[in-house]
Design a protein around this motif. Structure first.
Motif, PDB file in Angstrom:
ATOM      1  N   ASN A 108       0.806  -1.231   0.000  1.00  0.00           N
ATOM      2  CA  ASN A 108       0.000   0.000   0.000  1.00  0.00           C
ATOM      3  C   ASN A 108       0.837   1.277   0.000  1.00  0.00           C
ATOM      4  OD1 ASN A 108      -2.520  -1.402   0.038  1.00  0.00           O
ATOM      5  ND2 ASN A 108      -2.312  -1.684   2.255  1.00  0.00           N
ATOM      6  N   ASP A 147       4.667   6.093   8.350  1.00  0.00           N
ATOM      7  CA  ASP A 147       4.125   5.071   9.245  1.00  0.00           C
ATOM      8  C   ASP A 147       4.125   5.599  10.678  1.00  0.00           C
ATOM      9  OD1 ASP A 147       3.794   2.800  10.944  1.00  0.00           O
ATOM     10  OD2 ASP A 147       4.501   1.489   9.342  1.00  0.00           O
ATOM     11  N   SER A 236      -0.256   7.193   9.018  1.00  0.00           N
ATOM     12  CA  SER A 236       0.090   6.047   8.183  1.00  0.00           C
ATOM     13  C   SER A 236      -0.649   6.089   6.854  1.00  0.00           C
ATOM     14  CB  SER A 236      -0.206   4.741   8.918  1.00  0.00           C
ATOM     15  OG  SER A 236       0.709   4.581   9.987  1.00  0.00           O
ATOM     16  N   THR A 237      -1.360   7.188   6.602  1.00  0.00           N
ATOM     17  CA  THR A 237      -1.956   7.442   5.295  1.00  0.00           C
ATOM     18  C   THR A 237      -1.591   8.863   4.884  1.00  0.00           C
ATOM     19  OG1 THR A 237      -4.051   8.368   6.142  1.00  0.00           O
ATOM     20  CG2 THR A 237      -3.927   5.964   5.845  1.00  0.00           C
ATOM     21  N   ASP A 238      -1.647   9.143   3.592  1.00  0.00           N
ATOM     22  CA  ASP A 238      -1.354  10.491   3.117  1.00  0.00           C
ATOM     23  C   ASP A 238      -2.310  11.499   3.737  1.00  0.00           C
ATOM     24  OD1 ASP A 238       0.691   9.502   1.561  1.00  0.00           O
ATOM     25  OD2 ASP A 238      -0.499   9.461  -0.289  1.00  0.00           O
ATOM     26  N   GLY A 451      -4.510   4.890  10.347  1.00  0.00           N
ATOM     27  CA  GLY A 451      -4.133   3.808   9.444  1.00  0.00           C
ATOM     28  C   GLY A 451      -2.901   3.034   9.870  1.00  0.00           C
ATOM     29  N   THR A 486      -2.748  -1.475   6.950  1.00  0.00           N
ATOM     30  CA  THR A 486      -1.847  -0.350   7.191  1.00  0.00           C
ATOM     31  C   THR A 486      -1.650   0.456   5.910  1.00  0.00           C
ATOM     32  OG1 THR A 486      -0.717  -1.465   8.987  1.00  0.00           O
ATOM     33  CG2 THR A 486       0.482   0.305   7.895  1.00  0.00           C
ATOM     34  N   HIS A 487      -1.622   1.767   6.058  1.00  0.00           N
ATOM     35  CA  HIS A 487      -1.544   2.737   4.959  1.00  0.00           C
ATOM     36  C   HIS A 487      -2.846   2.832   4.180  1.00  0.00           C
ATOM     37  CE1 HIS A 487       2.688   3.051   5.785  1.00  0.00           C
ATOM     38  NE2 HIS A 487       2.972   1.840   5.333  1.00  0.00           N
ATOM     39  N   THR A 488      -3.950   2.364   4.750  1.00  0.00           N
ATOM     40  CA  THR A 488      -5.246   2.516   4.087  1.00  0.00           C
ATOM     41  C   THR A 488      -6.212   3.246   5.017  1.00  0.00           C
ATOM     42  OG1 THR A 488      -6.260   0.450   4.881  1.00  0.00           O
ATOM     43  CG2 THR A 488      -4.906   0.322   2.879  1.00  0.00           C
ATOM     44  N   GLU A 489      -7.205   3.882   4.423  1.00  0.00           N
ATOM     45  CA  GLU A 489      -8.244   4.566   5.174  1.00  0.00           C
ATOM     46  C   GLU A 489      -9.472   3.665   5.274  1.00  0.00           C
ATOM     47  OE1 GLU A 489      -8.999   8.741   4.076  1.00  0.00           O
ATOM     48  OE2 GLU A 489      -7.244   8.602   2.775  1.00  0.00           O
TER      49      GLU A 489
END
Length: 615
Positions: A108, A147, A236-238, A451, A486-489
C-alpha cells in the motif's frame, strides 16, 4: 485461550520468533510511556520559547523564509557537525538493514525504488553532512515510509529544549501556541479552541492562511523540499499526515515575520509574529470542543494525573458521552465501568465514544466493553508478517481465531452508539471503530483514523542520541486475508468534520450530528440491512395517533414498540401485512413528552424514531 497483539509495546523480535512463536503473543499490560504519539507530543510540549542565542541570530525580511540556500546554511550551522560521517553511515545502515528485513507494511506504499533511495542517501552521507542535515535526511526518508509506528530521528534536533525565532525546524502542534488547530475543508488551518486574550487576537473559527503572504500549504511544501528537520508526527496514510501538516500552522510562527489570519466575519488581518514573544501556553490539542455536562481532560489531568477516560451524561439529553485518550488499561475496567455507570445508573438511551484523539495501547482496554454492549460472537482481525527478503511477501501467521470474541457477557445495549474518529486516533485507536462496527447499533462519524494497523518495536542503533522504531505486523479484517490495512483509510459511516460556521459559534457540529442521529431527528425510518423494511412516521409531534407508512415486501413480522425516555414500554404491537399504512392509537393516559418508537423485524434489524407527544 485468546491471544493479543500489544499495539504499542516495544519488543525485540527475530525471524525465529516470527516463524515459530506467533501464538505466544501475550495479553500484557502496557505503560503510557510506550505510546509513540503520546511521547512525541509530550516531548514537543517540554520545549520552551527562548531568545535566540547570539550565535544563532538571523536577519528577517522579504523572501527570507523561502531562500533554499539560506535554509541549508541554517540547518548546517545550528547544530554543528555531529557524529563523524562514518558513524552517521553506520547509524543509518544499521537502521535500514533491520528495518528492511522485518518491515511488514511496504504493501500500500508507492512503488519506490528503495535500493536507489538508500544508495543516494549513502552517497550524500559519504560526501559529508552536518548533524542537522543528517537528521533532516532521516526525517525525509521516514516521510516516504509514512508510518505512525515507525521512526528514525535525532532527539536533540527534533526535540530541542528551546525554540527561538529562526530555528530551522518544522514542528508538530504541541499546545504551546495558545490556540488549537484543526482542518477546515481538509486544507485550511482553523482555530477551534483558544485562550482568552490571545496576543494575536485569535478567536474560534479563525483561519490561519499562512505567513509572509504565502499560503500555509505552499510553505509546507517549501520546507519539505528544502529538507528542514521535520518533527511532524507521521500518519500512516497520506490524508492523516497532511492533516497533521495543516494542524502545525500555528506552532511554527517563530519561523516567520508576519502571520495572515482570516476572521469569522471574512476580514483578513496581517500581524507581526513578534506579538507572540514572551507568551507560552500548555494546551491539550485533541480536536474536541467542550460538551455540556462532561469534563474534557486538560493537559495536566492526562499527562500528570493519568485521566485517560472521562464520561458523563450530556446535559439536557439522555445520551452518555465518553472521552477516551488511550487504550492502556489492560484490565478493561476503566472503559467498562464508565459505560456501565451510564447505562445502568443513568439509564441513557444512546452512547457517544469520542476517540478523535487516541494514542493507542491494546485491545484489552475495550474488548470487555464491546462484549457488554454487543450480543453476538465476533471474528474480526488477524495479521500477516514478513517471512523472506521479498518486501511484499507476508504470511498470515496471526490467526483470526486468536482475536475472536465470544460474547460471554449477558448484557446487551440495544440503542444507538456513535463513535467519533479522526486522523489522531492511532494504533489501538485505529482498531477501536473496526471492532465496534460489528455491533449493528454503531455508526462512525468523522474522518478515517491514522491507518497504523500493527505493532511497534524499537531498533537498537550503534550510537546514542537517536531513536528508531518500526511496525512489525500488518493486520487484515476477517474475511479479507489479503487486504492488509496499514496505509489505508478504513471508511467511516458519516464523513463529516468541523464546520466553520458552527465553530465560530462555539458549537461542535460533529457532536450535534451524532446527538441528532441518536435521538432520531429524521423524517424517515429505514433499516438498510437486506432492505427488510422501511417506514415513514407522521405526524410528529403527535397528539392522539401515529401513522406509520410501512414498506414490507417480504411480509415479515415487524415488532412495533413505544418506550418512554426511561426505556419503559408504553405500547407494543406487531405488523405483518406487507406494505401499507398502520394507524397506531396512543393510550389516553399517555402524558406529554418525548418517546422512542422502534421497529424490529424477524432478523433483528431495528430502526428508531423519536416522537414528541403534545397533549
Amino acid at each position: 485461550m485468546k491471544y493479543f497483539v500489544l499495539l504499542s509495546l516495544f519488543f525485540a523480535v527475530t525471524f525465529a520468533h516470527a516463524q515459530t512463536a506467533q501464538n505466544e503473543l501475550p495479553r500484557l499490560n502496557i505503560s503510557k510511556e510506550n505510546l509513540p504519539l503520546r511521547q512525541h507530543k509530550l516531548r514537543l510540549s517540554q520545549a520552551e520559547y527562548a531568545n535566540a542565542p547570539a550565535a544563532k541570530t538571523t536577519n528577517s525580511g522579504p523572501g527570507y523564509n523561502f531562500d533554499s540556500s539560506r535554509w541549508a546554511h541554517l540547518v548546517d550551522s545550528t547544530w554543528g557537525a555531529g557524529l563523524p560521517d562514518a558513524q552517521k553511515m553506520a547509524q543509518f545502515n544499521t537502521f535500514w538493514k533491520h528495518f528492511d528485513s522485518f518491515y511488514a507494511c511496504y504493501i500500500n506504499l508507492p512503488a519506490y525504488n528503495w535500493d536507489s533511495i538508500v544508495t543516494a542517501i549513502d552517497t550524500q552521507i559519504m560526501h559529508g553532512v552536518s548533524k542537522g542535515r543528517f537528521a533532516a535526511i532521516a526525517n525525509d526518508f521516514m516521510r516516504k515510509i509514512n508510518d505512525g509506528h515507525s521512526g528514525f530521528h535525532d532527539a536533540t534536533v527534533n526535540y530541542p529544549p528551546s525554540i527561538y525565532r529562526g530555528l530551522p525546524l518544522f514542528r508538530d502542534e504541541s499546545g504551546k501556541f495558545g490556540a488549537c488547530i484543526t482542518t477546515f475543508n481538509d486544507t485550511e488551518a482553523m482555530v477551534y479552541s483558544v485562550h482568552a486574550g490571545h496576543p494575536l487576537g485569535l478567536e474560534r473559527g479563525d483561519i490561519i492562511l499562512g505567513y509572509n503572504s504565502e499560503p500555509w500549504l505552499k510553505i509546507v511544501k517549501t520546507m519539505l523540499n528544502n529538507q528542514l528537520p521535520n518533527s511532524v508526527y507521521l500518519g500512516s496514510t497520506d490524508a492523516a499526515t497532511m492533516h497533521r501538516y495543516v494542524q502545525a500552522a500555528g506552532e511554527n510562527w517563530y519561523l516567520f515575520d508576519t502571520i495572515n489570519i482570516k476572521k469569522c466575519d471574512g476580514s483578513i488581518v496581517n500581524l507581526p509574529t513578534t506579538l507572540m514573544t514572551g507568551f507560552s501556553y500548555q494546551d491539550f490539542p485533541t480536536e474536541q470542543m467542550p460538551v455540556a455536562g462532561v469534563n474534557i481532560p486538560t493537559y495536566t489531568q492526562y499527562y500528570s494525573s493519568g485521566v485517560n477516560i472521562s464520561a458523563n451524561v450530556i446535559h439536557g439529553h439522555r445520551i452518555g458521552y465518553v472521552y477516551m485518550y488511550d487504550c492502556t488499561d489492560a484490565t478493561g475496567n476503566k472503559l467498562l465501568n464508565a459505560t456501565k455507570r451510564l447505562v445502568e445508573d443513568s439509564l441513557v438511551t444512546g452512547l457517544i465514544y469520542d476517540i478523535r484523539t487516541n494514542f493507542g495501547g491494546g485491545f484489552l482496554a475495550f474488548e470487555s466493553t464491546f462484549k457488554y454492549l454487543n450480543d453476538a460472537d465476533v471474528s474480526w482481525v488477524g495479521y500477516g508478517d514478513r517471512y523472506d527478503a521479498n518486501r511484499l511477501n507476508l504470511s498470515n501467521v496471526g490467526l483470526t481465531s486468536w482475536y475472536d470474541l465470544t460474547d460471554d457477557d449477558p448484557h446487551y445495549f440495544n440503542h444507538p452508539i456513535a463513535i467519533l474518529t479522526g486522523p489522531n486516533a492511532v494504533s489501538a485507536g485505529d482498531f477501536f471503530p473496526v471492532l465496534f462496527k460489528h455491533d449493528p447499533n454503531v455508526k462512525v462519524f468523522g474522518k478515517s483514523t491514522a491507518g497504523a494497523y500493527g505493532s511497534s518495536t524499537s531498533i537498537t542503533l550503534p550510537y546514542p542520541g537517536f531513536y528508531a522504531s518500526m511496525q512489525l505486523a500488518n493486520f487484515f479484517q476477517s474475511g479479507a486475508p489479503t487486504s492488509y490495512m496499514t496505509h489505508t483509510e478504513v471508511p467511516v459511516d458519516s464523513n463529516i468534520w468541523f464546520v466553520r460556521d458552527s465553530v465560530c459559534l462555539g458549537i461542535d457540529n460533529m457532536v450535534s450530528t451524532a446527538v441528532q442521529w441518536i435521538e432520531g431527528i429524521t423524517s424517515d425510518i429505514h433499516s438498510p440491512s437486506l432492505q427488510s423494511f422501511s417506514a415513514h412516521v407522521y405526524p410528529n409531534p403527535v397528539s392522539e395517533y401515529i401513522n406509520i407508512a410501512i414498506t414490507n415486501p417480504a411480509k415479515q413480522q415487524v415488532e412495533i414498540t413505544l418506550r418512554n425516555m426511561l426505556g419503559a414500554v408504553v405500547l407494543h404491537t406487531g405488523y405483518n401485512a406487507g406494505s401499507g399504512t398502520l394507524r397506531l392509537d396512543l393510550p389516553e393516559q399517555l402524558p406529554s413528552g418525548n418517546y422512542y418508537l422502534s421497529l424490529q423485524d424477524e432478523k433483528g434489524n431495528k430502526a428508531i424514531k423519536k416522537i414528541a407527544v403534545i397533549r
